[in-house]
Write an enzyme that holds these catalytic residues in place. Structure first.
Site, PDB file in Angstrom:
ATOM      1  N   PRO A   7      35.639  82.123  51.034  1.00 32.39           N
ATOM      2  CA  PRO A   7      34.956  81.332  52.055  1.00 32.39           C
ATOM      3  C   PRO A   7      35.878  80.478  52.910  1.00 32.39           C
ATOM      4  CG  PRO A   7      34.520  80.444  49.864  1.00 32.39           C
ATOM      5  CD  PRO A   7      35.223  81.750  49.673  1.00 32.39           C
ATOM      6  N   ASN A   8      35.534  80.442  54.168  1.00 36.31           N
ATOM      7  CA  ASN A   8      36.163  79.628  55.210  1.00 36.31           C
ATOM      8  C   ASN A   8      37.540  80.109  55.639  1.00 36.31           C
ATOM      9  OD1 ASN A   8      33.958  77.746  55.379  1.00 36.31           O
ATOM     10  ND2 ASN A   8      34.648  76.968  53.400  1.00 36.31           N
ATOM     11  N   ARG A  34      41.028  75.992  61.413  1.00 35.89           N
ATOM     12  CA  ARG A  34      40.551  75.103  60.349  1.00 35.89           C
ATOM     13  C   ARG A  34      41.709  74.274  59.802  1.00 35.89           C
ATOM     14  NH1 ARG A  34      39.575  76.852  54.167  1.00 35.89           N
ATOM     15  NH2 ARG A  34      38.896  74.831  53.415  1.00 35.89           N
ATOM     16  N   TYR A  88      46.521  74.359  56.710  1.00 32.02           N
ATOM     17  CA  TYR A  88      46.514  75.817  56.689  1.00 32.02           C
ATOM     18  C   TYR A  88      47.326  76.474  57.804  1.00 32.02           C
ATOM     19  CZ  TYR A  88      42.770  74.942  53.391  1.00 32.02           C
ATOM     20  OH  TYR A  88      42.048  74.502  52.321  1.00 32.02           O
ATOM     21  N   ASN A 135      42.507  85.370  47.335  1.00 34.12           N
ATOM     22  CA  ASN A 135      42.377  83.946  47.597  1.00 34.12           C
ATOM     23  C   ASN A 135      40.875  83.684  47.612  1.00 34.12           C
ATOM     24  OD1 ASN A 135      42.242  81.323  48.518  1.00 34.12           O
ATOM     25  ND2 ASN A 135      43.797  81.592  50.101  1.00 34.12           N
ATOM     26  N   ALA A 178      37.456  78.094  47.677  1.00 34.72           N
ATOM     27  CA  ALA A 178      36.716  77.132  46.858  1.00 34.72           C
ATOM     28  C   ALA A 178      36.061  77.776  45.644  1.00 34.72           C
ATOM     29  CB  ALA A 178      35.669  76.420  47.706  1.00 34.72           C
ATOM     30  N   GLU A 188      46.472  85.836  42.127  1.00 36.82           N
ATOM     31  CA  GLU A 188      45.739  84.724  42.749  1.00 36.82           C
ATOM     32  C   GLU A 188      46.670  84.020  43.726  1.00 36.82           C
ATOM     33  OE1 GLU A 188      43.801  80.425  41.452  1.00 36.82           O
ATOM     34  OE2 GLU A 188      44.374  81.849  39.892  1.00 36.82           O
ATOM     35  N   HIS A 245      46.976  80.964  46.912  1.00 32.27           N
ATOM     36  CA  HIS A 245      46.447  79.834  47.676  1.00 32.27           C
ATOM     37  C   HIS A 245      47.478  79.417  48.706  1.00 32.27           C
ATOM     38  CE1 HIS A 245      43.048  79.445  45.027  1.00 32.27           C
ATOM     39  NE2 HIS A 245      43.885  79.618  44.027  1.00 32.27           N
ATOM     40  N   ARG A 296      46.096  68.391  45.727  1.00 31.32           N
ATOM     41  CA  ARG A 296      44.844  68.056  46.402  1.00 31.32           C
ATOM     42  C   ARG A 296      43.861  67.426  45.414  1.00 31.32           C
ATOM     43  NH1 ARG A 296      43.155  72.940  50.029  1.00 31.32           N
ATOM     44  NH2 ARG A 296      41.855  71.319  50.945  1.00 31.32           N
TER      45      ARG A 296
END
Length: 138
Positions: free
Chosen positions: A10-11, A18, A23, A72, A75, A96, A98, A105
């Site tokens: 998502p996103n 964004r 990012y 990725n 969330a 995985e 990111h 964070r």
């Protein structure tokens, strides 16, 4: 020829616009074009969805026929037991990825339901995290 797929959650369709301070300003489409040029002997497919079930469906679809999956889950990494279970159920190894360093964070981002079933985890290197994941399969 290696057959890899990048699956984004998502996103991540908003990359380039964004939160560019986290990012970056490059869209994923632009980045993917660069990576495909850099690795002409690797077949790199791409899929993105904002919907958890669609990500699971894609993992199940490609999880027995690809050489590697770069995931990725965004969330969903921190909330989806179901995506973690899907990775455990397939044969294709998953790395995985990111873009940000999730450990720098919010506290909730320090937990991953993906990591226990992943071949490895790469985070915090911006979009280069994806390229490092590609290299891990070569």
């Amino acid at each position: 020829m290696k057959k890899l797929i990048i699956i984004n959650g998502p996103n991540l369709n908003l990359l380039g616009t964004r939160e560019p301070e986290i990012y970056g300003s490059l869209s994923f489409t632009e980045f993917l074009e660069e990576v495909k040029r850099k690795y002409p002997n690797v077949n790199i497919d791409y899929y993105q969805s904002n919907v958890e079930g669609e990500l699971i469906n894609k993992l199940q679809e490609v999880g027995f026929s690809y050489d590697g999956i770069i995931l990725n889950a965004a969330a969903y990494t921190h909330t989806s037991v179901a995506i973690g279970d899907a990775i455990n159920a397939i044969k294709t190894p998953v790395v995985e990825v990111h873009i940000s360093n999730t450990f720098s964070r919010e506290e909730f981002r320090h937990t991953s339901y993906i990591s226990p079933n992943a071949k490895g985890v790469i985070l915090g290197f911006g979009l280069q995290s994806y390229e490092l994941a590609i290299q891990s399969f070569l």
